[in-house]
Design an enzyme around this catalytic site. Structure first.
Site, PDB file in Angstrom:
ATOM      1  N   GLU A 196       6.665  54.440 -10.986  1.00 56.28           N
ATOM      2  CA  GLU A 196       7.990  55.042 -10.897  1.00 56.28           C
ATOM      3  C   GLU A 196       8.327  55.488  -9.478  1.00 56.28           C
ATOM      4  O   GLU A 196       9.470  55.360  -9.025  1.00 56.28           O
ATOM      5  CB  GLU A 196       8.115  56.225 -11.865  1.00 56.28           C
ATOM      6  CG  GLU A 196       7.163  57.379 -11.600  1.00 56.28           C
ATOM      7  CD  GLU A 196       7.439  58.563 -12.517  1.00 56.28           C
ATOM      8  OE1 GLU A 196       8.563  58.661 -13.023  1.00 56.28           O
ATOM      9  OE2 GLU A 196       6.526  59.390 -12.707  1.00 56.28           O
TER      10      GLU A 196
ATOM     11  N   ILE B  22       5.231  34.479  -6.471  1.00 56.71           N
ATOM     12  CA  ILE B  22       4.555  34.768  -5.205  1.00 56.71           C
ATOM     13  C   ILE B  22       3.063  34.559  -5.426  1.00 56.71           C
ATOM     14  O   ILE B  22       2.417  35.335  -6.131  1.00 56.71           O
ATOM     15  CB  ILE B  22       4.805  36.215  -4.734  1.00 56.71           C
ATOM     16  CG1 ILE B  22       6.289  36.565  -4.804  1.00 56.71           C
ATOM     17  CG2 ILE B  22       4.245  36.425  -3.335  1.00 56.71           C
ATOM     18  CD1 ILE B  22       7.197  35.684  -4.006  1.00 56.71           C
TER      19      ILE B  22
ATOM     20  N   LYS C  56      -5.600  32.347  -1.749  1.00 56.64           N
ATOM     21  CA  LYS C  56      -6.857  32.485  -2.490  1.00 56.64           C
ATOM     22  C   LYS C  56      -6.858  31.655  -3.770  1.00 56.64           C
ATOM     23  O   LYS C  56      -7.881  31.530  -4.440  1.00 56.64           O
ATOM     24  CB  LYS C  56      -7.117  33.957  -2.784  1.00 56.64           C
ATOM     25  CG  LYS C  56      -7.380  34.764  -1.515  1.00 56.64           C
ATOM     26  CD  LYS C  56      -7.411  36.245  -1.767  1.00 56.64           C
ATOM     27  CE  LYS C  56      -7.647  37.001  -0.459  1.00 56.64           C
ATOM     28  NZ  LYS C  56      -6.598  36.787   0.547  1.00 56.64           N
TER      29      LYS C  56
ATOM     30  N   VAL D 297      -1.002  39.416   4.385  1.00 56.61           N
ATOM     31  CA  VAL D 297       0.200  39.974   4.985  1.00 56.61           C
ATOM     32  C   VAL D 297      -0.178  41.230   5.749  1.00 56.61           C
ATOM     33  O   VAL D 297      -0.760  42.162   5.195  1.00 56.61           O
ATOM     34  CB  VAL D 297       1.258  40.297   3.905  1.00 56.61           C
ATOM     35  CG1 VAL D 297       2.483  40.905   4.553  1.00 56.61           C
ATOM     36  CG2 VAL D 297       1.633  39.030   3.154  1.00 56.61           C
TER      37      VAL D 297
ATOM     38  N   VAL E  97      -6.352  44.909   5.509  1.00 56.24           N
ATOM     39  CA  VAL E  97      -7.373  45.494   6.383  1.00 56.24           C
ATOM     40  C   VAL E  97      -6.776  46.440   7.418  1.00 56.24           C
ATOM     41  O   VAL E  97      -7.454  47.350   7.885  1.00 56.24           O
ATOM     42  CB  VAL E  97      -8.176  44.391   7.106  1.00 56.24           C
ATOM     43  CG1 VAL E  97      -9.005  43.610   6.128  1.00 56.24           C
ATOM     44  CG2 VAL E  97      -7.276  43.483   7.907  1.00 56.24           C
TER      45      VAL E  97
ATOM     46  N   GLU F 122     -15.676  37.192  -1.980  1.00 56.46           N
ATOM     47  CA  GLU F 122     -15.035  36.851  -0.718  1.00 56.46           C
ATOM     48  C   GLU F 122     -15.496  35.491  -0.200  1.00 56.46           C
ATOM     49  O   GLU F 122     -16.635  35.084  -0.399  1.00 56.46           O
ATOM     50  CB  GLU F 122     -15.343  37.914   0.343  1.00 56.46           C
ATOM     51  CG  GLU F 122     -14.506  39.161   0.240  1.00 56.46           C
ATOM     52  CD  GLU F 122     -14.684  40.068   1.443  1.00 56.46           C
ATOM     53  OE1 GLU F 122     -13.699  40.677   1.870  1.00 56.46           O
ATOM     54  OE2 GLU F 122     -15.816  40.174   1.942  1.00 56.46           O
TER      55      GLU F 122
END
Length: 609
Positions: free
Chosen positions: A312, A403, A407, A445, A452, A539
């Site tokens: 919210e 979107i 990965k 992004v 990071v 990863e």
């Protein structure tokens, strides 16, 4: 000083100057004989005084801020004085038997400009030289002696609280070397910054070159950091053009500035036809990408914006921001709280608002966290996508844009696998629906939540160390505005079923990103060390945007490609959904990989690992 007091003082000062000027001019013009009768001089002085005040008010000479005086103010003085002299000449002609004392009036005109102008500009000189105390200001080097650099200097001198004292410029233009701009010397070229900083005791640098190439920007920042000089720059061209920020609003240099690329030129016409006047729905509208898509879309005046999100506060925040910035555009904004995992709620929202376009940005994206919570990853990224996509199909949405992520290419982790499965869901639906279903795939992004950059900043604030999982690990990076613009553009190119891939440029080593951020924060790697911690669960060392079998030649638009991916097996998808609730976490991971890879591929990948 009040406006009234200031006005009275200026009128009094001008009256003395004007009254004196014509008598002094008569003495200069006719030094050896009294050509002009005293009565004519008195009449001329009275006329000049009256005309001066009339034209002074007309050209606002009593309302200008003279501490910022420049060519515009000088022009106003010249106009007022010239018209005053012309008026006086007419009076003189009528009162003196049709005689005009041209020489005296010419000298009066020159004295008038010199004394009126000088009285105004003397304040600026006094303020700059004596009233402002430069000892409290940082000695500042301006990088770039063009119009932007000149504006920066003017702003610094005009703002007593700017805290910056301009010392000089550096500029690569050969014609500007050893010249002066605003009484400040051009001290050398960009390659001389190091020696200029040392020789002139520079404490701060301001980059005033709007289109400075990134490699040069990087070198400037590196040099300034080595000399412990804080570096700032003007805002981006985009912010300046839209009026969001003025050129005088300096900003600290961010990692995004060092890694940024040439701005994307959008097909404004195509986007306008696609968005303007339509209802647009954004899921995950409070997130990093979702909120930026909202900001970008508002420029194209959709009829309604449906902001859907689970949190919210994030939905409240983006709603308030859009209303504040775009409230006068008449766009209806609807903040909707809803979870994409709630199928009934998604159908309810789409049925009520009937959007023409849906941007589906809601997702779990944190790789290690999703390794520990695979069930939640599937529920949000796969089932959530399926719920919104099926609602779009049922209620006739024209375009559905998912979107996605880099990965999803050859996924080795739960997050990547769920994003690839989400792509498969919409590709499968595109085969039977009138809605155009497409996905847009890009990498990391900069600055988004969970990325990071915020992590590194927190670690630097605490004094380090900055943790990097592996010295050789690379990632693709893109700024949030660029990614959002390309997502919107990709929607205009949709024919149905495509996986659009954004050109992410060259991959960047994470350790280089950490070093840049340390330097930009004013530290060295000795002060803030980098610690290698080892690869985390799920990863990859290197990430791809397309695998070898997915590459289609050529861009369909600047920095946008179309990928060719394997079609999903509908039966496998249905089977997976049916048994999802009964799968353990480990079995769930295995079943995800089975859908994405055929048995031979899965066997080969297992053997490699």
């Amino acid at each position: 000083m009040t406006y009234r007091t200031r006005l009275i003082l200026l009128i009094l000062m001008d009256s003395i100057i004007v009254s004196m000027a014509i008598f002094v001019a008569a003495w200069i013009a006719y030094p050896f004989e009294p050509v002009i009768h005293t009565s004519s001089l008195i009449i001329s002085a009275i006329a000049l005084l009256i005309f001066h005040h009339i034209f002074a008010f007309k050209y606002h000479l009593y309302n200008k801020v003279w501490s910022f005086a420049s060519v515009g103010e000088l022009t106003a003085i010249v106009k007022a004085v010239t018209l005053s002299i012309i008026g006086t000449a007419v009076v003189q002609y009528l009162a003196s038997g049709f005689v005009i004392y041209k020489r005296a009036l010419l000298v009066t005109w020159m004295l008038h400009i010199l004394m009126i102008g000088g009285s105004r500009f003397i304040w600026r000189v006094l303020r700059d030289k004596y009233i402002q105390k430069p000892k409290d200001k940082k000695r500042t080097l301006i990088i770039g002696a063009g119009s932007t650099g000149a504006m920066i200097v003017k702003h610094m001198r005009g703002q007593s609280n700017s805290g910056l004292l301009p010392v000089g410029f550096v500029d690569d233009n050969p014609s500007k070397q050893k010249m002066h701009l605003y009484d400040l010397p051009i001290l050398g070229k960009l390659k001389d910054i190091d020696s200029v900083i040392k020789n002139h005791h520079i404490e701060q640098a301001v980059i005033a070159i709007p289109s400075l190439p990134n490699n040069i920007l990087h070198e400037i920042v590196k040099t300034c950091n080595q000399q412990k000089v804080k570096t700032q720059m003007i805002p981006s061209i985009e912010d300046l053009m839209t009026g969001k920020i003025a050129v005088s609003h300096l900003k600290d240099i961010e990692v995004e500035d060092l890694l940024g690329r040439e701005p994307v030129e959008l097909d404004i016409q195509a986007i306008s036809e696609y968005v303007t006047g339509n209802t647009v729905m954004i899921t995950g509208a409070g997130g990093s990408i979702g909120s930026e898509i909202c900001r970008q879309l508002m420029r194209f005046t959709p009829k309604k914006m449906i902001l859907v999100g689970h949190g919210e506060f994030s939905i409240y925040s983006i709603e308030m921001e859009l209303r504040e910035k775009f409230g006068e555009m008449g766009i209806e904004i609807f903040p909707i709280i809803g979870d994409v995992q709630d199928r009934f709620r998604m159908f309810e929202i789409v049925e009520k608002y009937r959007p023409a376009i849906i941007y589906h940005a809601a997702a779990h994206k944190h790789v290690p966290l999703m390794e520990y919570n695979p069930r939640e990853a599937v529920k949000n990224n796969v089932i959530g996508t399926k719920n919104v996509a099926e609602a779009a199909d049922v209620f006739g949405v024209k375009t559905f844009v998912l979107i996605s992520s880099d990965k999803a290419v050859n996924p080795t982790n739960v997050m990547g696998a769920t994003k690839r499965l989400a792509e498969m869901v919409i590709q499968n639906m595109n085969n039977t629906s009138h809605t155009k279903f497409v996905a847009v795939r890009f990498g990391n992004v900069l600055g988004s939540r969970g990325s990071v950059i915020p992590l590194f900043k927190k670690q630097i604030e605490k004094g380090g160390p900055v943790t990097v999982t592996d010295a050789e690990m690379t990632r693709y990076f893109m700024t949030i505005p660029e990614a959002s613009r390309l997502v919107i553009q990709a929607g205009t190119l949709a024919k149905g079923g495509e996986i659009f891939v954004l050109d992410m440029g060259e991959p960047i080593k994470i350790i280089d990103l950490a070093r840049n951020l340390i330097h930009l924060s004013g530290f060295t790697e000795k002060e803030i060390p980098i610690k290698i911690t080892g690869i985390r669960p799920g990863e990859k060392m290197f990430e791809e945007l397309l695998n070898e079998n997915e590459i289609l030649p050529g861009e369909v638009y600047d920095k946008i490609y179309v990928g060719r991916t394997n079609e999903a097996n509908p039966d496998k998808l249905v089977d997976f959904m049916n048994k999802f609730d009964d799968l353990s976490d480990e079995k769930l991971k295995d079943e995800l990989m089975k859908i994405i890879y055929d048995d031979n591929e899965l066997h080969a990948r297992t053997a490699e690992q």
